[in-house]
Design a protein around this motif. Sequence first.
Motif, PDB file in Angstrom:
ATOM      1  N   PHE A 153       0.841  -1.188   0.000  1.00 55.78           N
ATOM      2  CA  PHE A 153       0.000   0.000   0.000  1.00 55.78           C
ATOM      3  C   PHE A 153       0.878   1.240   0.000  1.00 55.78           C
ATOM      4  CE2 PHE A 153       0.038  -1.895   4.268  1.00 55.78           C
ATOM      5  CZ  PHE A 153       0.573  -0.883   5.048  1.00 55.78           C
ATOM      6  N   GLY A 154       0.290   2.355  -0.451  1.00 58.47           N
ATOM      7  CA  GLY A 154       1.026   3.605  -0.534  1.00 58.47           C
ATOM      8  C   GLY A 154       1.111   4.120  -1.955  1.00 58.47           C
ATOM      9  N   ASN A 155       2.220   4.789  -2.258  1.00 57.11           N
ATOM     10  CA  ASN A 155       2.427   5.425  -3.555  1.00 57.11           C
ATOM     11  C   ASN A 155       2.772   4.387  -4.624  1.00 57.11           C
ATOM     12  OD1 ASN A 155       3.003   7.120  -5.659  1.00 57.11           O
ATOM     13  ND2 ASN A 155       4.505   8.355  -4.557  1.00 57.11           N
ATOM     14  N   ASN A 156       2.041   4.433  -5.736  1.00 55.35           N
ATOM     15  CA  ASN A 156       2.309   3.527  -6.855  1.00 55.35           C
ATOM     16  C   ASN A 156       2.699   4.302  -8.112  1.00 55.35           C
ATOM     17  OD1 ASN A 156       2.315   0.827  -8.022  1.00 55.35           O
ATOM     18  ND2 ASN A 156       0.504   1.457  -9.162  1.00 55.35           N
ATOM     19  N   GLU A 157       3.141   5.551  -7.927  1.00 56.24           N
ATOM     20  CA  GLU A 157       3.468   6.407  -9.072  1.00 56.24           C
ATOM     21  C   GLU A 157       4.540   5.791  -9.964  1.00 56.24           C
ATOM     22  OE1 GLU A 157       5.071  10.978  -9.942  1.00 56.24           O
ATOM     23  OE2 GLU A 157       4.850  10.233  -7.882  1.00 56.24           O
ATOM     24  N   PHE A 158       5.480   5.069  -9.348  1.00 56.80           N
ATOM     25  CA  PHE A 158       6.581   4.474 -10.101  1.00 56.80           C
ATOM     26  C   PHE A 158       6.454   2.956 -10.205  1.00 56.80           C
ATOM     27  CE2 PHE A 158       8.060   8.389  -8.127  1.00 56.80           C
ATOM     28  CZ  PHE A 158       8.534   9.084  -9.224  1.00 56.80           C
ATOM     29  N   GLY A 159       5.247   2.447  -9.940  1.00 53.83           N
ATOM     30  CA  GLY A 159       5.025   1.005 -10.038  1.00 53.83           C
ATOM     31  C   GLY A 159       5.554   0.222  -8.862  1.00 53.83           C
ATOM     32  N   GLN A 160       5.862   0.910  -7.755  1.00 54.47           N
ATOM     33  CA  GLN A 160       6.476   0.221  -6.613  1.00 54.47           C
ATOM     34  C   GLN A 160       5.503  -0.675  -5.856  1.00 54.47           C
ATOM     35  OE1 GLN A 160       6.064   3.581  -7.090  1.00 54.47           O
ATOM     36  NE2 GLN A 160       6.548   4.693  -5.211  1.00 54.47           N
ATOM     37  N   LEU A 161       4.235  -0.692  -6.281  1.00 56.27           N
ATOM     38  CA  LEU A 161       3.276  -1.659  -5.750  1.00 56.27           C
ATOM     39  C   LEU A 161       2.979  -2.751  -6.769  1.00 56.27           C
ATOM     40  CD1 LEU A 161       0.715   0.612  -3.856  1.00 56.27           C
ATOM     41  CD2 LEU A 161       2.763  -0.521  -2.985  1.00 56.27           C
ATOM     42  N   GLY A 162       3.726  -2.760  -7.855  1.00 58.03           N
ATOM     43  CA  GLY A 162       3.595  -3.835  -8.837  1.00 58.03           C
ATOM     44  C   GLY A 162       2.311  -3.812  -9.623  1.00 58.03           C
ATOM     45  N   LYS A 163       1.732  -2.618  -9.796  1.00 58.93           N
ATOM     46  CA  LYS A 163       0.468  -2.492 -10.522  1.00 58.93           C
ATOM     47  C   LYS A 163       0.639  -1.576 -11.725  1.00 58.93           C
ATOM     48  CE  LYS A 163      -2.316  -5.051  -8.049  1.00 58.93           C
ATOM     49  NZ  LYS A 163      -3.025  -6.217  -8.615  1.00 58.93           N
ATOM     50  N   LYS A 164      -0.064  -1.897 -12.813  1.00 57.20           N
ATOM     51  CA  LYS A 164      -0.003  -1.090 -14.025  1.00 57.20           C
ATOM     52  C   LYS A 164      -0.945   0.099 -13.992  1.00 57.20           C
ATOM     53  CE  LYS A 164       1.389  -4.773 -17.225  1.00 57.20           C
ATOM     54  NZ  LYS A 164       1.031  -5.491 -18.470  1.00 57.20           N
ATOM     55  N   SER A 165      -1.949   0.049 -13.122  1.00 62.02           N
ATOM     56  CA  SER A 165      -3.000   1.062 -13.121  1.00 62.02           C
ATOM     57  C   SER A 165      -2.428   2.467 -12.968  1.00 62.02           C
ATOM     58  CB  SER A 165      -3.984   0.804 -11.981  1.00 62.02           C
ATOM     59  OG  SER A 165      -4.898   1.860 -11.887  1.00 62.02           O
ATOM     60  N   LEU A 166      -2.913   3.381 -13.803  1.00 58.37           N
ATOM     61  CA  LEU A 166      -2.491   4.774 -13.734  1.00 58.37           C
ATOM     62  C   LEU A 166      -3.606   5.681 -13.214  1.00 58.37           C
ATOM     63  CD1 LEU A 166      -0.616   5.076 -17.161  1.00 58.37           C
ATOM     64  CD2 LEU A 166       0.398   4.773 -14.913  1.00 58.37           C
ATOM     65  N   PHE A 167      -4.730   5.082 -12.820  1.00 57.54           N
ATOM     66  CA  PHE A 167      -5.874   5.884 -12.391  1.00 57.54           C
ATOM     67  C   PHE A 167      -5.591   6.615 -11.087  1.00 57.54           C
ATOM     68  CE2 PHE A 167      -7.828   2.561 -15.040  1.00 57.54           C
ATOM     69  CZ  PHE A 167      -8.433   3.381 -15.990  1.00 57.54           C
ATOM     70  N   SER A 168      -4.816   6.009 -10.225  1.00 56.79           N
ATOM     71  CA  SER A 168      -4.522   6.630  -8.929  1.00 56.79           C
ATOM     72  C   SER A 168      -3.119   6.261  -8.505  1.00 56.79           C
ATOM     73  CB  SER A 168      -5.525   6.177  -7.863  1.00 56.79           C
ATOM     74  OG  SER A 168      -5.157   6.687  -6.602  1.00 56.79           O
ATOM     75  N   SER A 169      -2.319   7.276  -8.196  1.00 54.45           N
ATOM     76  CA  SER A 169      -0.953   7.005  -7.746  1.00 54.45           C
ATOM     77  C   SER A 169      -0.954   6.386  -6.364  1.00 54.45           C
ATOM     78  CB  SER A 169      -0.140   8.303  -7.733  1.00 54.45           C
ATOM     79  OG  SER A 169       0.029   8.796  -9.038  1.00 54.45           O
ATOM     80  N   TYR A 170      -1.847   6.872  -5.478  1.00 58.97           N
ATOM     81  CA  TYR A 170      -1.902   6.364  -4.126  1.00 58.97           C
ATOM     82  C   TYR A 170      -3.021   5.337  -3.996  1.00 58.97           C
ATOM     83  CZ  TYR A 170       1.195  10.170  -2.846  1.00 58.97           C
ATOM     84  OH  TYR A 170       2.254  11.009  -2.757  1.00 58.97           O
ATOM     85  N   LYS A 171      -2.680   4.196  -3.393  1.00 62.98           N
ATOM     86  CA  LYS A 171      -3.686   3.166  -3.166  1.00 62.98           C
ATOM     87  C   LYS A 171      -4.318   3.394  -1.795  1.00 62.98           C
ATOM     88  CE  LYS A 171      -3.037   1.161  -7.076  1.00 62.98           C
ATOM     89  NZ  LYS A 171      -4.073   1.240  -8.116  1.00 62.98           N
ATOM     90  N   SER A 172      -5.620   3.683  -1.776  1.00 67.15           N
ATOM     91  CA  SER A 172      -6.281   4.029  -0.525  1.00 67.15           C
ATOM     92  C   SER A 172      -6.430   2.835   0.402  1.00 67.15           C
ATOM     93  CB  SER A 172      -7.661   4.638  -0.808  1.00 67.15           C
ATOM     94  OG  SER A 172      -8.467   3.713  -1.505  1.00 67.15           O
ATOM     95  N   ASN A 173      -6.335   1.629  -0.137  1.00 68.01           N
ATOM     96  CA  ASN A 173      -6.384   0.424   0.677  1.00 68.01           C
ATOM     97  C   ASN A 173      -5.315  -0.547   0.197  1.00 68.01           C
ATOM     98  OD1 ASN A 173      -8.667   0.621   2.606  1.00 68.01           O
ATOM     99  ND2 ASN A 173      -9.821   0.995   0.736  1.00 68.01           N
ATOM    100  N   PRO A 174      -4.842  -1.419   1.076  1.00 66.72           N
ATOM    101  CA  PRO A 174      -3.829  -2.392   0.674  1.00 66.72           C
ATOM    102  C   PRO A 174      -4.301  -3.273  -0.482  1.00 66.72           C
ATOM    103  CG  PRO A 174      -3.984  -2.300   3.046  1.00 66.72           C
ATOM    104  CD  PRO A 174      -5.134  -1.500   2.508  1.00 66.72           C
TER     105      PRO A 174
END
Length: 460
Positions: free
Chosen positions: A316-337
Motif C-alpha cells: 500500500f502507498g504510492n504507486n506512481e513508479f510502479g512500486q506496488l507492482g500495478k499497471k494502473s495509472l488511475f490513482s498514484s496512491y492506493k487508498s487500501n492495501p
Amino acid sequence: MNEIIFFGLNNYPILFKNESNIIKKPIQFKFENENENENENEKQIKQISSSYFSTIFLFKNGKAIEYLNQNPSKIQIENIQKVTVGFLVEAILTIERNVFAKGININTENPNEFINISSLIEDKNDRIIQDIVSGRYSIYLLTLNQNVYGIGSNEDGQLGFDYETLDKTEKPILMMKNVSKIFSGNSSNHVFLLNSNQELFGCGDNYHGQLGLGDSIKEIKIQKLTKIQNIPKGKIIDIQCGNDYSIMLIEDENDEKRKLYSCGFDKNNGLARFKNIKKFTEIKLSLFENDGDILDFSVGNEHTLILTSNSKLIGFGNNEFGQLGKKSLFSSYKSNPIQIKLPKLRFNEDIYNYHVSCGYHKSFFYYSPPPSFSNLEEDLIKLFERKEFCDISFKTENGEIIEAHKLILKYRLNQNQNQIEKLKEIISKKSIKESNQIFEMIYSNNSNINPKLYSEIKKL
C-alpha cells in the motif's frame, strides 16, 4: 541461485538496461554475466538495501555488489555481515564488527570513499559494533556495550542534539546508552531507540507526527531523545520509517499474534486517512483479517510491503513508479492495501526463506534456498576455516546433525559455555524440526523464521 523479483523505478540506479524507467509489473532480476556454473553458495542473496541513488546486494559469502547509475561494481570490502543504504549515505558492517561508511555527510573531502567510522569513536573500548541502521542522511551504530552513536546530518535533530549548534558531524557522537535496537528508514529524518526495558525513545523530524508523540507535542523538530508514551501493548518486533510516517510491528504477548500500527501522514502510506495521526494507531483493514501472521515487512519513501505467513505479498502507498507492482495509472496512491501478484517462482521452499525490501521508489521480493551439504564433516571444516555463519537447513532427523549444529554454535557464540548450556536446555524440549529452526535463527539473526521460538532464545 538468486531469486529476486523487482518492480518500481528503474533509474538512479538503472538495474535493467533494456527496460523502461518505470517497471509496473514484477519481473525477475538477474545480475549481468551471471554464471550458471558458479558455486551456488557464491550466489545466494543475504540482504538487499536500496534507496534513491544506490542499491547494494549482499551475498551470503560476505561479498557485495553496488549499483550506482548503471554500472554495477564489487565493493572492495571482505566479510560483510550487513549493509544499509540511505538517500546519500551508505554503511557496511563486517564480521570483524567494523563499520565502513561513505556519503556527503560522512566524508566531505571524498564522499564516494568508504572510511572506517567505528575507529573514530572516542572510547576505544566501545568500537565493537553489533548493528547499523541508516536514515536519510545519517548512520546509526549500536555497539556491543549497547550504546548508540550517530554520524551524518542533524538538520532535523535526528542525532538528538540542537541542530542550530550541530547541523552535522563526521565523527560518531554518543546518543544514548542501554539500547537494544535502532529503527529508522532510508528516506527518514527521524529515529527510534528501544532500551532493554522496552521503553521507546525518538527524535528528529516530527512535522507530520511521525514520532508518535501524540497531540501534546507541537514541535516539528524533536532535538532531544524523547520517550514515546502510550505505546501499544506487546513486544516491539520492528519499526520502519518512511519520509512522513512510521509503521510498528507489535507481537501480542497473550496470543502471539502480530499487529501493525502506524503514525504520521497517512496519505502516503495509503490508509485513506488523509490527515496526521500523531500516535501509533492499529491498522485494521479487511485484507489482513485472514492472512495469517506477518512474517516480514518493509517501508520505502511512501510505500510499504508486507509478507504474510500464507504466502501473500501485500502493498500500500504510492504507486506512481510502479512500486506496488500495478499497471494502473488511475490513482498514484492506493487508498487500501492490495495483493501483489508475483511471477511464478523457480523454487517451492518454505515461506520463511522469503524477504521483502523497499527502496526509495523501488521494491524487491527475494529468496535463496539453503545450501545443500553432501559431506557434513568436510563442509563443517570449511565453515570453521572461513569463519562463516550462514543459514543452514539440514533436512534430516539424524541426531548427529544436532551435534554438528552444536559445534557450529560454539563458534557462533564465541564458545560461551553458559549460552550453550541454556540453549541445550531449550533444545532438549523441542522437536528436531524446531531445533533446526532455532539454529537457523541464530545463524541468520532472523526472528521471522519462527517468532514463537525466537522469543524463547532472545536472551541468548
